[in-house]
Write a protein that holds these residues in place. Structure first.
Motif, mmCIF file in Angstrom:
data_model
loop_
_atom_site.group_PDB
_atom_site.id
_atom_site.type_symbol
_atom_site.label_atom_id
_atom_site.label_comp_id
_atom_site.label_asym_id
_atom_site.label_seq_id
_atom_site.Cartn_x
_atom_site.Cartn_y
_atom_site.Cartn_z
ATOM 1 N N LYS A 393 65.594 53.085 41.270
ATOM 2 C CA LYS A 393 64.560 53.113 42.311
ATOM 3 C C LYS A 393 63.884 51.761 42.494
ATOM 4 N N GLY A 394 64.146 50.819 41.560
ATOM 5 C CA GLY A 394 63.532 49.498 41.691
ATOM 6 C C GLY A 394 62.207 49.389 40.991
ATOM 7 N N ASN A 395 61.855 50.384 40.229
ATOM 8 C CA ASN A 395 60.604 50.347 39.453
ATOM 9 C C ASN A 395 60.964 50.602 37.984
ATOM 10 N N PRO A 396 61.578 49.589 37.319
ATOM 11 C CA PRO A 396 62.097 49.799 35.957
ATOM 12 C C PRO A 396 61.044 50.204 34.947
ATOM 13 N N LYS A 397 59.823 49.804 35.150
ATOM 14 C CA LYS A 397 58.774 50.150 34.190
ATOM 15 C C LYS A 397 58.183 51.526 34.449
ATOM 16 N N ASN A 398 58.627 52.146 35.577
ATOM 17 C CA ASN A 398 58.173 53.496 35.907
ATOM 18 C C ASN A 398 56.647 53.581 35.914
ATOM 19 N N GLU A 399 56.049 52.597 36.606
ATOM 20 C CA GLU A 399 54.596 52.556 36.625
ATOM 21 C C GLU A 399 54.098 52.565 38.054
ATOM 22 N N ASN A 400 52.872 53.000 38.220
ATOM 23 C CA ASN A 400 52.252 52.980 39.532
ATOM 24 C C ASN A 400 51.910 51.553 39.918
ATOM 25 N N ILE A 401 52.158 51.245 41.193
ATOM 26 C CA ILE A 401 51.863 49.890 41.665
ATOM 27 C C ILE A 401 50.352 49.744 41.826
ATOM 28 N N LYS A 402 49.790 48.706 41.204
ATOM 29 C CA LYS A 402 48.352 48.490 41.258
ATOM 30 C C LYS A 402 48.057 47.242 42.084
ATOM 31 N N TYR A 403 46.986 47.324 42.812
ATOM 32 C CA TYR A 403 46.569 46.191 43.639
ATOM 33 C C TYR A 403 45.219 45.694 43.127
ATOM 34 N N TYR A 404 45.130 44.373 42.957
ATOM 35 C CA TYR A 404 43.905 43.757 42.452
ATOM 36 C C TYR A 404 43.318 42.876 43.546
ATOM 37 N N ASN A 405 42.131 43.235 43.975
ATOM 38 C CA ASN A 405 41.495 42.457 45.035
ATOM 39 C C ASN A 405 41.039 41.088 44.541
ATOM 40 N N GLY A 406 40.265 41.088 43.487
ATOM 41 C CA GLY A 406 39.808 39.828 42.910
ATOM 42 C C GLY A 406 39.031 38.975 43.898
ATOM 43 N N ARG A 407 38.169 39.597 44.680
ATOM 44 C CA ARG A 407 37.434 38.841 45.711
ATOM 45 C C ARG A 407 36.521 37.787 45.098
ATOM 46 N N LEU A 408 35.828 38.192 44.019
ATOM 47 C CA LEU A 408 34.910 37.250 43.377
ATOM 48 C C LEU A 408 35.668 36.057 42.795
ATOM 49 N N ILE A 409 36.809 36.338 42.182
ATOM 50 C CA ILE A 409 37.636 35.261 41.624
ATOM 51 C C ILE A 409 38.092 34.317 42.728
ATOM 52 N N ARG A 410 38.466 34.876 43.860
ATOM 53 C CA ARG A 410 38.954 34.053 44.980
ATOM 54 C C ARG A 410 37.858 33.157 45.528
ATOM 55 N N LYS A 411 36.644 33.680 45.581
ATOM 56 C CA LYS A 411 35.527 32.862 46.073
ATOM 57 C C LYS A 411 35.212 31.710 45.128
ATOM 58 N N ILE A 412 35.332 31.973 43.818
ATOM 59 C CA ILE A 412 34.968 30.944 42.822
ATOM 60 C C ILE A 412 36.094 29.924 42.645
ATOM 61 N N PHE A 413 37.335 30.402 42.490
ATOM 62 C CA PHE A 413 38.456 29.512 42.127
ATOM 63 C C PHE A 413 39.438 29.268 43.267
ATOM 64 N N GLY A 414 39.234 29.876 44.381
ATOM 65 C CA GLY A 414 40.137 29.657 45.502
ATOM 66 C C GLY A 414 41.398 30.491 45.391
ATOM 67 N N VAL A 415 42.385 30.185 46.261
ATOM 68 C CA VAL A 415 43.626 30.950 46.316
ATOM 69 C C VAL A 415 44.413 30.822 45.012
ATOM 70 N N GLU A 416 44.439 29.581 44.462
ATOM 71 C CA GLU A 416 45.198 29.373 43.225
ATOM 72 C C GLU A 416 44.648 30.237 42.088
ATOM 73 N N GLY A 417 43.324 30.283 41.956
ATOM 74 C CA GLY A 417 42.701 31.097 40.918
ATOM 75 C C GLY A 417 42.950 32.574 41.149
ATOM 76 N N TRP A 418 42.964 32.966 42.421
ATOM 77 C CA TRP A 418 43.198 34.373 42.760
ATOM 78 C C TRP A 418 44.608 34.802 42.345
ATOM 79 N N VAL A 419 45.612 33.949 42.640
ATOM 80 C CA VAL A 419 47.002 34.241 42.261
ATOM 81 C C VAL A 419 47.137 34.287 40.739
ATOM 82 N N ALA A 420 46.485 33.325 40.058
ATOM 83 C CA ALA A 420 46.534 33.306 38.598
ATOM 84 C C ALA A 420 45.921 34.584 38.005
ATOM 85 N N TYR A 421 44.825 35.021 38.594
ATOM 86 C CA TYR A 421 44.150 36.235 38.141
ATOM 87 C C TYR A 421 45.052 37.441 38.280
#
Length: 426
Positions: A393-421
């Motif tokens: 099925k393409g989900n080898p870990k058999n886990e639910n897909i989670k989405y992380y907004n990280g809005r505060l991180i993005r405001k403080i560290f920018g796009v690079e920090g957001w991706v790292a987070y």
């Protein structure tokens, strides 16, 4: 399926860099375990040898005892290295013709000479029969004597009056068979000497020093024997320097602190090793999760998948063990050589010899293997639970897909920090 076992070696060969880095990490961990062990036992042996040189190689002593006690302890199966000495068999003497210098003579038996006391011989040998004497090397110049000289000693008796010592009229004849370097000297007019004690007499008193064979509860054993002999336990002399190194100090707190520190250091090292290996193996399993799913889809059992992961860990451990032990030894040896006199001064002088101890090699091997198995168990169990359907099925870990907004991180560290987070969270 026996062919699955070949996957382990094949994977390690194809991922040489990753395998080498993991092996280096295991080597460093094992080097830390073995290095601490080699250093600890080397320091213990150094302190043990120093204590033997200064106080004698014995654990307990009973002084001022008669022939009966000597006979009982000499034949006691619980004791070893039972040595007997007698000042009564020696005494205070003056060399014939020299009236201003005193010789304090002690008689030792063979065990005391060869196993309990340590003599720094400058010349000659130790006494082996009665009529032979070992003298302080300073007497060669102060008393004008030399090796193989036959001397006459005049027995002195202390009167307690202003006259001090007076001659009793008794004399003893000796042949000088050796000279030793005295560690502690009271002055230039008093000298120590040792003769051979070949007979235990009923009318003399003796000092007895011995070691207990049993490694635990040594004090209780000795106190029990003293009680049966009618000797008060307050008369028991203990070599506290040696006993404390064995964890048998009379101060229970010292024994507890030594044991606690040893356990604490060992636990910290083992935990560090577990986390290091766990992380390396866990990353490897995560990267190969699809591969494990394919193996499951063609018939591999969860147990076989777990065995593949554990076998990889054990194989890397077996490669690492000899290098880890050797690295630990070399690291400690270089450290001691580099510190040189500074480390010796810290321990009160002398030099520490770093040795290979079979017990440390065995201990490091066993702890290393157990640590690797513990570290690999979690990732191996996870790999064995991979579902073939989830891989398809393409989900080898058999886990639910989670989405992380990280809005505060993005405001403080920018796009690079957001991706790292997001990567860290994942």
């Amino acid at each position: 399926m026996k062919s699955y076992s070949g996957i382990t070696v094949k994977y390690l060969k194809e991922n040489k860099k990753k395998s080498i880095f993991t092996i280096v990490g295991i080597i460093l961990s094992l080097a830390l375990i073995s290095g601490v062990g080699f250093l600890g036992l080397s320091i213990r042996d150094y302190l043990y040898d120093s204590a033997k040189t200064n106080n004698g190689d014995y654990e307990f002593g009973l002084f001022g005892q008669d022939k009966r006690v000597v006979s009982v302890l000499k034949n006691d199966v619980d004791l070893e290295k039972v040595g007997v000495s007698s000042f009564n068999g020696g005494g205070t003497f003056q060399l014939d013709g020299i009236d201003d210098k005193y010789i304090y003579l002690m008689s030792n038996d063979e065990v005391t000479f060869n196993e309990i006391e340590t003599f720094d011989l400058e010349d000659g040998r130790l006494p082996q029969v009665s009529g032979e004497i070992l003298m302080d090397s300073l007497t060669k110049t102060k008393l004008s004597v030399k090796l193989n000289d036959k001397i006459t000693l005049n027995e002195m008796e202390y009167t307690g009056k202003k006259t001090g010592y007076v001659k009793t009229g008794n004399t003893k004849e000796f042949t000088i068979v050796g000279f030793y370097n005295e560690t502690f000297r009271s002055g230039g007019s008093d000298f120590n000497a040792y003769s051979f004690l070949d007979e235990i007499k009923a009318n003399e008193i003796y000092d007895i020093r011995f070691t207990v064979k049993e490694n635990k509860n040594k004090r209780d054993i000795v106190e029990g024997k003293a009680h049966r002999l009618g000797i008060d336990k307050a008369e028991i002399i203990a070599n506290e320097d040696l006993l404390s190194l064995m964890g048998q100090s009379k101060y229970v707190g010292i024994n507890t602190v030594i044991s606690a520190m040893s356990i604490f250091v060992l636990v910290i090292i083992i935990l560090a090793t577990i986390f290091l290996i766990y992380n390396a193996i866990n990353i490897s399993v995560a990267e190969r999760i699809t591969q494990f799913g394919i193996l499951r889809s063609i018939g591999a059992t969860p147990k076989q998948i777990r065995n593949i992961v554990i076998k990889e860990a054990l194989l890397m451990c077996l490669i690492s063990i000899p290098f880890g032990i050797l690295s630990g030894f070399i690291g400690v040896w270089i450290t001691i050589k580099s510190l040189g006199s500074s480390f010796s001064m810290l321990l009160g002088g002398g030099s520490i010899i770093i040795k290979f101890y079979p017990s440390i090699i065995i201990f490091t091997t066993i702890v290393g293997m157990l640590t690797i198995v513990i570290a690999a168990f979690g990732p191996a169990k996870r790999a064995g639970k991979v579902s073939p359907i989830s891989v398809i099925k393409g989900n080898p870990k058999n886990e639910n897909i989670k989405y992380y907004n990280g809005r505060l991180i993005r405001k403080i560290f920018g796009v690079e920090g957001w991706v790292a987070y997001k990567n860290i969270r994942k």
